[in-house]
Every structure is written in structure tokens, then in C-alpha cells.
Design a protein around this motif. Structure first.
Motif, PDB file in Angstrom:
ATOM      1  N   ARG A 128      -1.868  -5.044 -35.282  1.00 18.94           N
ATOM      2  CA  ARG A 128      -1.272  -3.910 -34.567  1.00 18.94           C
ATOM      3  C   ARG A 128      -2.356  -3.178 -33.787  1.00 18.94           C
ATOM      4  O   ARG A 128      -3.432  -2.862 -34.325  1.00 18.94           O
ATOM      5  N   ALA A 129      -2.118  -2.925 -32.521  1.00 21.01           N
ATOM      6  CA  ALA A 129      -3.071  -2.178 -31.706  1.00 21.01           C
ATOM      7  C   ALA A 129      -3.134  -0.738 -32.197  1.00 21.01           C
ATOM      8  O   ALA A 129      -2.091  -0.097 -32.389  1.00 21.01           O
ATOM      9  N   ALA A 130      -4.336  -0.218 -32.404  1.00 28.33           N
ATOM     10  CA  ALA A 130      -4.490   1.140 -32.927  1.00 28.33           C
ATOM     11  C   ALA A 130      -5.784   1.744 -32.420  1.00 28.33           C
ATOM     12  O   ALA A 130      -6.812   1.076 -32.380  1.00 28.33           O
ATOM     13  N   GLU A 131      -5.720   3.020 -32.039  1.00 24.81           N
ATOM     14  CA  GLU A 131      -6.891   3.740 -31.545  1.00 24.81           C
ATOM     15  C   GLU A 131      -6.868   5.159 -32.089  1.00 24.81           C
ATOM     16  O   GLU A 131      -5.819   5.680 -32.475  1.00 24.81           O
ATOM     17  N   VAL A 132      -8.037   5.800 -32.087  1.00 22.76           N
ATOM     18  CA  VAL A 132      -8.174   7.168 -32.591  1.00 22.76           C
ATOM     19  C   VAL A 132      -8.518   8.106 -31.432  1.00 22.76           C
ATOM     20  O   VAL A 132      -9.381   7.794 -30.611  1.00 22.76           O
ATOM     21  N   VAL A 133      -7.846   9.240 -31.391  1.00 18.72           N
ATOM     22  CA  VAL A 133      -8.175  10.318 -30.462  1.00 18.72           C
ATOM     23  C   VAL A 133      -8.676  11.494 -31.296  1.00 18.72           C
ATOM     24  O   VAL A 133      -7.937  12.023 -32.134  1.00 18.72           O
ATOM     25  N   ALA A 134      -9.929  11.875 -31.105  1.00 20.76           N
ATOM     26  CA  ALA A 134     -10.504  13.009 -31.837  1.00 20.76           C
ATOM     27  C   ALA A 134     -10.199  14.302 -31.091  1.00 20.76           C
ATOM     28  O   ALA A 134     -10.419  14.390 -29.873  1.00 20.76           O
ATOM     29  N   ALA A 145       2.221  11.264 -22.553  1.00 22.04           N
ATOM     30  CA  ALA A 145       1.826  10.126 -21.711  1.00 22.04           C
ATOM     31  C   ALA A 145       2.114   8.800 -22.414  1.00 22.04           C
ATOM     32  O   ALA A 145       2.578   7.835 -21.797  1.00 22.04           O
ATOM     33  N   LEU A 146       1.837   8.748 -23.726  1.00 19.60           N
ATOM     34  CA  LEU A 146       2.127   7.515 -24.458  1.00 19.60           C
ATOM     35  C   LEU A 146       3.625   7.252 -24.507  1.00 19.60           C
ATOM     36  O   LEU A 146       4.085   6.127 -24.270  1.00 19.60           O
ATOM     37  N   ARG A 147       4.395   8.289 -24.787  1.00 21.25           N
ATOM     38  CA  ARG A 147       5.835   8.108 -24.949  1.00 21.25           C
ATOM     39  C   ARG A 147       6.530   7.766 -23.634  1.00 21.25           C
ATOM     40  O   ARG A 147       7.441   6.922 -23.605  1.00 21.25           O
ATOM     41  N   HIS A 148       6.121   8.398 -22.562  1.00 21.26           N
ATOM     42  CA  HIS A 148       6.860   8.255 -21.307  1.00 21.26           C
ATOM     43  C   HIS A 148       6.251   7.249 -20.337  1.00 21.26           C
ATOM     44  O   HIS A 148       6.975   6.647 -19.540  1.00 21.26           O
ATOM     45  N   ASP A 149       4.938   7.066 -20.393  1.00 18.60           N
ATOM     46  CA  ASP A 149       4.274   6.237 -19.388  1.00 18.60           C
ATOM     47  C   ASP A 149       3.451   5.098 -19.979  1.00 18.60           C
ATOM     48  O   ASP A 149       2.790   4.368 -19.226  1.00 18.60           O
ATOM     49  N   ALA A 150       3.466   4.949 -21.314  1.00 24.72           N
ATOM     50  CA  ALA A 150       2.698   3.895 -21.980  1.00 24.72           C
ATOM     51  C   ALA A 150       1.221   3.929 -21.575  1.00 24.72           C
ATOM     52  O   ALA A 150       0.593   2.903 -21.338  1.00 24.72           O
ATOM     53  N   SER A 198     -13.351  10.102 -18.803  1.00 23.73           N
ATOM     54  CA  SER A 198     -12.863   8.914 -19.506  1.00 23.73           C
ATOM     55  C   SER A 198     -11.704   8.302 -18.725  1.00 23.73           C
ATOM     56  O   SER A 198     -10.796   9.018 -18.299  1.00 23.73           O
ATOM     57  N   PRO A 199     -11.703   6.991 -18.520  1.00 21.55           N
ATOM     58  CA  PRO A 199     -10.605   6.363 -17.776  1.00 21.55           C
ATOM     59  C   PRO A 199      -9.318   6.343 -18.593  1.00 21.55           C
ATOM     60  O   PRO A 199      -9.340   6.220 -19.820  1.00 21.55           O
ATOM     61  N   ILE A 200      -8.203   6.473 -17.907  1.00 24.51           N
ATOM     62  CA  ILE A 200      -6.899   6.370 -18.546  1.00 24.51           C
ATOM     63  C   ILE A 200      -6.699   4.940 -19.032  1.00 24.51           C
ATOM     64  O   ILE A 200      -7.064   3.986 -18.354  1.00 24.51           O
ATOM     65  N   ARG A 201      -6.142   4.810 -20.214  1.00 27.34           N
ATOM     66  CA  ARG A 201      -5.927   3.494 -20.790  1.00 27.34           C
ATOM     67  C   ARG A 201      -4.430   3.173 -20.881  1.00 27.34           C
ATOM     68  O   ARG A 201      -3.609   4.065 -21.113  1.00 27.34           O
ATOM     69  N   THR A 202      -4.094   1.938 -20.687  1.00 24.27           N
ATOM     70  CA  THR A 202      -2.719   1.483 -20.821  1.00 24.27           C
ATOM     71  C   THR A 202      -2.468   1.058 -22.262  1.00 24.27           C
ATOM     72  O   THR A 202      -3.297   0.377 -22.870  1.00 24.27           O
ATOM     73  N   ALA A 203      -1.342   1.475 -22.808  1.00 23.33           N
ATOM     74  CA  ALA A 203      -1.014   1.180 -24.201  1.00 23.33           C
ATOM     75  C   ALA A 203      -0.171  -0.082 -24.289  1.00 23.33           C
ATOM     76  O   ALA A 203       0.887  -0.182 -23.665  1.00 23.33           O
ATOM     77  N   ALA A 204      -0.644  -1.035 -25.065  1.00 25.46           N
ATOM     78  CA  ALA A 204       0.129  -2.250 -25.303  1.00 25.46           C
ATOM     79  C   ALA A 204       1.359  -1.918 -26.129  1.00 25.46           C
ATOM     80  O   ALA A 204       1.410  -0.894 -26.814  1.00 25.46           O
ATOM     81  N   PRO A 205       2.388  -2.771 -26.098  1.00 23.95           N
ATOM     82  CA  PRO A 205       3.548  -2.547 -26.966  1.00 23.95           C
ATOM     83  C   PRO A 205       3.112  -2.447 -28.428  1.00 23.95           C
ATOM     84  O   PRO A 205       2.282  -3.214 -28.898  1.00 23.95           O
ATOM     85  N   GLY A 206       3.665  -1.470 -29.124  1.00 23.08           N
ATOM     86  CA  GLY A 206       3.337  -1.297 -30.532  1.00 23.08           C
ATOM     87  C   GLY A 206       2.068  -0.533 -30.813  1.00 23.08           C
ATOM     88  O   GLY A 206       1.673  -0.388 -31.977  1.00 23.08           O
ATOM     89  N   THR A 207       1.412  -0.021 -29.781  1.00 21.52           N
ATOM     90  CA  THR A 207       0.165   0.725 -29.989  1.00 21.52           C
ATOM     91  C   THR A 207       0.396   1.961 -30.859  1.00 21.52           C
ATOM     92  O   THR A 207       1.373   2.696 -30.677  1.00 21.52           O
ATOM     93  N   VAL A 208      -0.535   2.168 -31.773  1.00 20.71           N
ATOM     94  CA  VAL A 208      -0.521   3.360 -32.622  1.00 20.71           C
ATOM     95  C   VAL A 208      -1.725   4.213 -32.248  1.00 20.71           C
ATOM     96  O   VAL A 208      -2.861   3.740 -32.272  1.00 20.71           O
ATOM     97  N   LEU A 209      -1.488   5.465 -31.891  1.00 18.53           N
ATOM     98  CA  LEU A 209      -2.570   6.411 -31.665  1.00 18.53           C
ATOM     99  C   LEU A 209      -2.631   7.369 -32.841  1.00 18.53           C
ATOM    100  O   LEU A 209      -1.620   7.970 -33.221  1.00 18.53           O
ATOM    101  N   LEU A 210      -3.810   7.488 -33.427  1.00 20.43           N
ATOM    102  CA  LEU A 210      -4.036   8.436 -34.507  1.00 20.43           C
ATOM    103  C   LEU A 210      -4.845   9.596 -33.953  1.00 20.43           C
ATOM    104  O   LEU A 210      -5.970   9.412 -33.492  1.00 20.43           O
TER     105      LEU A 210
END
Length: 208
Positions: free
Chosen positions: A55-61, A100-105, A122-134
Motif C-alpha cells: 500500500r502506498a503510504a507517506e507522512v506529512v509532518a 487536495a488528496l480527496r478531490h484532486d488525487a 516542495s513539488p506537488i505529488r500525485t497520489a496513486a490509487p489507495g495512497t494513505v497519508l499520515l
């Protein structure tokens, strides 16, 4: 009355990971806690565990969404109200990460460089299907932010005093006041006074 069951750090990571995996699609998880609770470290471990499952997952501090020093210190370096209301840019977090994640992936990993006090660029990143942001940091709950799951690392006043560096002790009254004023119930409420011996609250309100 709630009661608390002992849980290990590994058990907590597994608990959060398994709950996330029950949900499909792109999703957002808050790991809420004072800096002394090191919420980013727990978020990093959960993200790693999720990636191990594919599962794709990233952290936002949250500290990467801090406001410029000129704004957060407008009323002094140690103003309690400023810490609660003007230190972190929760509105930008909502706009650039959550909505942005919910509406524009897509999502912006960082808005402001706290150390250099300038744009993170920081460049904007595109979220793959199923991405989890913590999203990890202090005072996230009770602000109307649209998270799918929420984790609160709860620390008492004595624990905060033990684990907060001397220069940051002034933030403790703000953290405690925010917790008192916040009536929202997290998915997982974790007693975190002794991070090597956490405990999970078990009651009917510890759900989202």
C-alpha cells in the motif's frame, strides 16, 4: 468508565496498520500528539508497515506546515494563544493535503521550511490509487479536519514536563488547554506517558 489495556509500540503500529487496510481508496490518518510524544516517529513506522503490504503510504509532518516566524511570533516568542491558533497553518494543511488528496488525487508534502524560515518549495505529488497519508503533529484533532482515522497520543502534564525540552516548556499550557477544549473522540486513544509502555483506551467513545 474507560479502561486501558497495555500495548507495545509494535502492537500499536500493527493495530493502526490493520485498521487502515480495512479501508479502500485514498485515505487520511491523523497521528495527533505533542512534539514530546514524537508522533512523526509512529507515523513513519505505520507508513513503513503499510508499504510492506504493497500500500502506498507517506507522512506529512505538521512542522512542515508551520507559519513564518513573523506571523507565529507576532505577539512574542512564548505566547500561548499564538501557539494554539497561529503557529501551524491548519487551513493550508486542509487545502493542500486533505482536500487536495480527496478531490484532486494530489498533495503538497511541505509548505514552509521551519529551519530556514522560507518556502519549502516542495513539488506537488500525485497520489496513486489507495495512497494513505499520515499527518502527524500537535493539536490536529478538534479542528474539523476530515480524517478517516485518528490516533491521539495522550500525555499528562507531568509527562509533558518530563519530556519537553526546557526551551519549549511554554507550549505545555497550550497543549493541555487544547486537549481540554477538544471533545472529539479519536479512533485510537493511547496513553503515552511512558512511550515504552503505552496503553490503549477501551470504551464505546474511542471510535470515530
Amino acid at each position: 468508565m474507560p479502561h486501558f489495556d497495555p500495548i507495545t509500540r509494535d502492537g500499536l503500529v500493527e493495530l493502526i496498520t490493520n485498521r487502515v487496510l480495512e479501508l479502500d481508496g485514498r485515505m487520511l490518518t491523523a497521528v495527533d500528539g505533542a512534539d514530546a510524544a514524537e508522533p512523526v516517529a509512529i507515523a513513519d513506522r505505520v507508513a513503513g508497515a503499510l508499504r510492506d503490504t504493497g500500500r502506498a503510504a507517506e507522512v506529512v509532518a505538521l512542522h512542515d506546515y508551520i507559519r513564518p516566524a513573523s506571523l507565529r511570533m507576532e505577539f512574542g516568542r512564548t505566547d500561548e494563544m499564538s501557539y494554539r491558533t497561529a503557529w501551524f497553518d491548519y487551513a493550508a494543511l486542509d487545502r493542500e493535503v486533505i482536500r487536495a488528496l480527496r478531490h484532486d488525487a494530489r498533495w503538497l508534502p511541505a509548505l514552509w521550511d521551519e529551519d530556514r524560515d522560507r518556502s519549502a518549495r516542495s513539488p506537488i505529488r500525485t497520489a496513486a490509487p489507495g495512497t494513505v497519508l499520515l499527518v502527524a503533529g500537535p493539536m490536529l484533532l478538534g479542528r474539523g479536519l476530515d480524517f478517516d482515522l485518528t490516533v491521539h497520543l495522550d500525555m499528562s502534564e507531568p509527562a509533558l514536563h518530563r519530556r519537553t525540552p526546557p526551551d519549549d516548556q511554554w507550549t505545555i499550557p497550550a497543549l493541555l488547554r487544547h486537549d481540554r477544549d477538544n471533545s472529539s473522540a479519536p479512533t485510537f486513544f493511547i496513553r503515552w506517558d511512558h512511550p515504552d509502555r503505552p496503553a490503549l483506551r477501551i470504551d464505546d467513545t474511542a471510535r470515530r
